[in-house]
Scaffold this active site. Structure first.
Site, PDB file in Angstrom:
ATOM      1  N   THR A  62     -38.190  46.816  81.455  1.00  0.00           N
ATOM      2  CA  THR A  62     -38.607  47.227  80.110  1.00  0.00           C
ATOM      3  C   THR A  62     -40.132  47.202  80.061  1.00  0.00           C
ATOM      4  OG1 THR A  62     -38.761  45.036  79.070  1.00  0.00           O
ATOM      5  CG2 THR A  62     -36.554  46.008  79.260  1.00  0.00           C
ATOM      6  N   CYS A  63     -40.673  47.474  78.887  1.00  0.00           N
ATOM      7  CA  CYS A  63     -42.128  47.433  78.732  1.00  0.00           C
ATOM      8  C   CYS A  63     -42.689  46.034  78.988  1.00  0.00           C
ATOM      9  CB  CYS A  63     -42.523  47.859  77.319  1.00  0.00           C
ATOM     10  SG  CYS A  63     -42.239  49.601  76.966  1.00  0.00           S
ATOM     11  N   ASN A  64     -41.866  45.032  78.759  1.00  0.00           N
ATOM     12  CA  ASN A  64     -42.373  43.667  78.801  1.00  0.00           C
ATOM     13  C   ASN A  64     -41.788  42.812  79.906  1.00  0.00           C
ATOM     14  OD1 ASN A  64     -44.109  43.845  76.501  1.00  0.00           O
ATOM     15  ND2 ASN A  64     -42.263  43.938  75.255  1.00  0.00           N
ATOM     16  N   ARG A  65     -40.931  43.410  80.760  1.00  0.00           N
ATOM     17  CA  ARG A  65     -40.348  42.576  81.812  1.00  0.00           C
ATOM     18  C   ARG A  65     -39.803  43.421  82.956  1.00  0.00           C
ATOM     19  NH1 ARG A  65     -37.737  38.841  79.811  1.00  0.00           N
ATOM     20  NH2 ARG A  65     -38.225  39.342  77.647  1.00  0.00           N
ATOM     21  N   HIS A 112     -31.187  32.194  80.912  1.00  0.00           N
ATOM     22  CA  HIS A 112     -32.321  33.090  80.686  1.00  0.00           C
ATOM     23  C   HIS A 112     -31.856  34.473  80.243  1.00  0.00           C
ATOM     24  CE1 HIS A 112     -36.434  34.635  81.263  1.00  0.00           C
ATOM     25  NE2 HIS A 112     -35.823  35.734  81.680  1.00  0.00           N
ATOM     26  N   SER A 122     -38.297  38.010  73.737  1.00  0.00           N
ATOM     27  CA  SER A 122     -38.997  39.275  73.518  1.00  0.00           C
ATOM     28  C   SER A 122     -40.400  39.052  72.971  1.00  0.00           C
ATOM     29  CB  SER A 122     -38.209  40.156  72.533  1.00  0.00           C
ATOM     30  OG  SER A 122     -36.964  40.516  73.071  1.00  0.00           O
ATOM     31  N   GLN A 129     -33.954  46.399  70.597  1.00  0.00           N
ATOM     32  CA  GLN A 129     -33.928  47.349  71.709  1.00  0.00           C
ATOM     33  C   GLN A 129     -33.479  46.715  73.023  1.00  0.00           C
ATOM     34  OE1 GLN A 129     -38.025  48.999  70.988  1.00  0.00           O
ATOM     35  NE2 GLN A 129     -37.048  50.925  71.570  1.00  0.00           N
ATOM     36  N   GLY A 202     -45.994  62.106  72.662  1.00  0.00           N
ATOM     37  CA  GLY A 202     -44.688  61.774  73.217  1.00  0.00           C
ATOM     38  C   GLY A 202     -43.595  62.166  72.244  1.00  0.00           C
ATOM     39  N   GLY A 204     -40.125  60.687  72.860  1.00  0.00           N
ATOM     40  CA  GLY A 204     -38.970  59.851  73.176  1.00  0.00           C
ATOM     41  C   GLY A 204     -38.674  58.853  72.078  1.00  0.00           C
ATOM     42  N   MET A 206     -39.524  55.626  71.625  1.00  0.00           N
ATOM     43  CA  MET A 206     -40.655  54.857  71.096  1.00  0.00           C
ATOM     44  C   MET A 206     -41.525  55.723  70.201  1.00  0.00           C
ATOM     45  SD  MET A 206     -41.005  51.648  72.996  1.00  0.00           S
ATOM     46  CE  MET A 206     -42.699  51.355  73.030  1.00  0.00           C
TER      47      MET A 206
END
Length: 467
Positions: A62-65, A112, A122, A129, A202, A204, A206
């Site tokens: 994802t964006c963060n992981r 986890h 998050s 999401q 964009g 999509g 987001m």
């Protein structure tokens, strides 16, 4: 006890990084497009099987992981392989990558993933999401043949846990997406958005969330731009904006107050030079740029330009969220759900470990019962040769005796498995009853399931399978 029947249970492993351990400049190097996840999981699985260190793989990106979940009977070798493969794929030095990675196994890895699916891990507490992203990761691994029974059960358990958390607690109430957080942050900088105009780059998910948030905050006008004009037009129709062709990017940059870029491009889409050219025509009017893509869309060096403020995902950590305290109050409730679901998953794993022994014990008892029934019927037929009902009743009696005699040992064995003592007690049963040696690896368990599928299904369903 016989050493040749000693069990070696595979471990569930996690090797990952996230927004807490890794700056965005590194995260974007290690991000994978959702369309690439089947290939990423499949390639890692194939390599792991070839080296004999991996049995299952699921990759969450994802964006963060970026998190790699795996099943292995050789944990140290598997972790080294995952780290080396990630570094090789992104042409990074392994030691540099290792500095950002966290490694967890078994209960810690299970806990986890359940926290991730529940929104506790998050960037924006409770965001929804991630639940879809966890489901997509499992589907991608399935499509490449990389997932198996353990990770399928774990990810389904995580999805179930995430749904429970949002249904039974306020963790998902009044929450926001990264896109909404960007708009709220923009409002704190620009003030009343009803006097401002925005460009959304964009088309999509987001980008659509960002455009919808802008509309909710009564932005004066929205311009939508995308490499494919038709998609920009579709988004513009949804949010009451207008679409422009990509060739008019310079014109749009010159006119708006705010830019939110959220493409899935693997490269920069808005360079320093393009922004610099737009500034010349803006006559000193400030420009706020929000880059919520990963990899990033906007060249970070635009920070050096005058009258430009650039923000990316990591800047959102300081965003004001009026409802954060309300969601934080739900954390203990969510953690209680996670504890329940973790315990259920551990019980399922423990039950799976001793399942071959349970099946072998039942077959052993049934074989003895069958021999005694045959011997008894042989004697009875000399006395009542034409009465089949006696034979049927004797067989039913034997079945009931076997079931009742094995019920309590089976229940107790399952309980010991849930407490982590399954292998020890399974070995004791194997020795006491002189059962055929069994192992708890995936192949033998699957074989046992095929031999006695109905019993195995009833047994495993009693260990916390999903509703």
């Amino acid at each position: 006890m016989h050493s040749n029947t000693e069990r070696k249970t595979p471990s569930i492993l996690l090797v990952g990084l996230n927004h807490r351990t890794t700056p965005i400049a590194v995260r974007e190097l290690l991000s994978f497009d959702v369309c690439a996840l089947p290939m990423v999981a499949g390639d890692l699985f194939t390599l792991g099987v070839q080296q004999g260190v991996l049995q299952e793989v699921v990759v969450v990106s994802t964006c963060n992981r970026l998190e790699v979940y795996a099943v292995s009977a050789a944990p140290a070798q598997a972790i080294a392989l995952i780290q080396a493969q990630l570094a090789r794929q992104r042409q990074m030095a392994p030691d540099k990558l290792a500095a950002f990675l966290y490694v967890k196994s078994d209960i810690a890895a299970i806990d986890h993933l359940l926290r991730v699916a529940s929104g506790l891990d998050s960037l924006i507490l409770g965001e929804a999401q991630i639940l879809g992203q966890v489901g997509h990761a499992l589907a991608a691994a399935h499509s490449s043949g990389a997932s198996g029974p353990l990770l399928t059960q774990l990810f389904n358990r995580a999805l179930h846990c995430g749904k429970r958390a949002r249904a039974e607690t306020p963790i998902g109430s009044y929450t926001t997406s990264i896109s909404h957080a960007a708009v709220r942050h923009a409002e704190s900088v620009l003030g009343d958005l009803s006097r401002c105009s925005a460009l959304v780059i964009g088309a999509g998910e987001m980008a659509e969330l960002a455009a919808s948030a802008l509309r909710q905050h009564r932005i004066a006008s929205i311009v939508c731009i995308n490499r494919t004009l038709a998609r920009a037009e579709q988004l513009a129709m949804k949010v009451g904006g207008r679409a422009v062709a990509w060739a008019r990017l310079h014109e749009a940059l010159t006119a708006v107050d705010l830019v939110i870029s959220a493409t899935a491009a693997p490269h920069i889409v808005l360079s320093v030079e393009e922004v610099k050219q737009a500034l010349t025509a803006r006559a000193g009017r400030p420009l706020l740029l929000f880059d919520i893509a990963l990899p990033r869309d906007i060249e970070p060096d635009v920070d050096t330009l005058p009258d430009v403020l650039r923000c990316d995902i990591d800047h959102l950590r300081s965003s004001v969220d009026a409802n954060l305290a309300r969601r934080e109050s739900a954390i203990p409730l969510v953690e209680a759900i996670i504890a329940q679901e973790t315990a259920a998953m551990c019980a399922w794993l423990g039950g799976r470990e001793v399942l071959p022994t349970v099946l072998e014990l039942r077959r052993h008892a049934e074989n003895i019962a069958r021999q005694e029934v045959d011997r008894t019927l042989q004697r009875l037929r000399h006395q009542t040769p034409d009465d089949d009902r006696i034979g049927q009743e004797v067989e039913r009696l034997a079945e009931r005796l076997v079931a009742k005699l094995l019920h309590e040992p089976t229940v107790r064995l399952k309980a010991q498995a849930a407490n982590g003592n399954g292998a020890h007690y399974a070995q004791a049963l194997t020795d006491l009853f002189a059962l055929s040696p069994t192992t708890s690896d995936a192949q033998s368990t699957v074989a046992d399931l095929v031999v006695d599928g109905a019993l195995a299904s009833r047994y495993m369903n009693g260990l916390g399978a999903h509703d």
